[in-house]
Design a protein around this motif. Structure first.
Motif, PDB file in Angstrom:
ATOM      1  N   ASP A   8       1.019  -1.184   0.028  1.00 51.03           N
ATOM      2  CA  ASP A   8       0.210  -0.038  -0.050  1.00 51.03           C
ATOM      3  C   ASP A   8       0.854   1.228  -0.196  1.00 51.03           C
ATOM      4  O   ASP A   8       0.543   2.060  -0.792  1.00 51.03           O
ATOM      5  N   SER A   9       1.842   1.449   0.703  1.00 51.23           N
ATOM      6  CA  SER A   9       2.597   2.654   0.822  1.00 51.23           C
ATOM      7  C   SER A   9       3.532   2.682  -0.529  1.00 51.23           C
ATOM      8  O   SER A   9       3.687   3.599  -1.069  1.00 51.23           O
ATOM      9  N   GLU A  10       4.030   1.598  -1.082  1.00 48.18           N
ATOM     10  CA  GLU A  10       4.779   1.462  -2.400  1.00 48.18           C
ATOM     11  C   GLU A  10       3.782   2.245  -3.520  1.00 48.18           C
ATOM     12  O   GLU A  10       4.224   2.831  -4.159  1.00 48.18           O
ATOM     13  N   LYS A  12       1.271   4.273  -2.951  1.00 50.69           N
ATOM     14  CA  LYS A  12       1.104   5.417  -2.616  1.00 50.69           C
ATOM     15  C   LYS A  12       2.317   6.388  -3.265  1.00 50.69           C
ATOM     16  O   LYS A  12       2.006   7.314  -3.683  1.00 50.69           O
ATOM     17  N   ALA A  15       1.950   6.502  -7.037  1.00 51.70           N
ATOM     18  CA  ALA A  15       0.805   7.299  -7.202  1.00 51.70           C
ATOM     19  C   ALA A  15       1.211   8.822  -7.096  1.00 51.70           C
ATOM     20  O   ALA A  15       1.009   9.547  -7.938  1.00 51.70           O
ATOM     21  N   ASP A  16       1.885   9.096  -6.255  1.00 51.70           N
ATOM     22  CA  ASP A  16       2.396  10.584  -5.683  1.00 51.70           C
ATOM     23  C   ASP A  16       3.387  10.776  -7.090  1.00 51.70           C
ATOM     24  O   ASP A  16       3.340  12.046  -7.536  1.00 51.70           O
ATOM     25  N   LYS A  19       1.651  11.298 -10.218  1.00 49.61           N
ATOM     26  CA  LYS A  19       0.928  12.652 -10.103  1.00 49.61           C
ATOM     27  C   LYS A  19       1.802  14.007 -10.350  1.00 49.61           C
ATOM     28  O   LYS A  19       1.446  14.944 -11.114  1.00 49.61           O
TER      29      LYS A  19
END
Length: 101
Positions: A8-10, A12, A15-16, A19
């Motif tokens: 999940d953190s990877e 995120k 995704a950041d 973006k």
């Protein structure tokens, strides 16, 4: 024993990064529009010109646009084309492409 990966953190972090890259691309495209002087065009005209360029299949026309773009980026002052070298309707001709209203 190995520590389990936190997917999940990877995800995120990825995704950041995606973006941030998208925001950078949008900002650079805006800077390109301003640098070429195309910010003086109406939004509808600019969109029509870009749509016509994307739809164009004429290799000679596309090569002419590519060469003009390459010359723009090689130029030291990066000024838009003088009015005498522009089409009277805008930066690019719209013949055979987007219909004018």
């Amino acid at each position: 024993m190995r520590k389990p990966r936190d997917f999940d953190s990877e995800l995120k972090v990825l995704a950041d990064k995606a973006k941030a890259l998208k925001e950078r691309r949008v900002r650079q495209l805006g800077e390109l529009v301003t640098a070429t002087g195309a910010d003086a065009l109406d939004a509808e005209l600019l969109a029509g010109v870009l749509l016509d360029a994307v739809a164009s299949k004429d290799a000679a026309t596309r090569e002419g646009w590519r060469k003009a773009g390459a010359a723009f980026f090689r130029g030291k002052q990066r000024k838009p084309a003088p009015r005498s070298e522009r089409n009277s309707e805008g930066a690019l001709p719209l013949e055979g492409g987007a219909a004018s209203h």
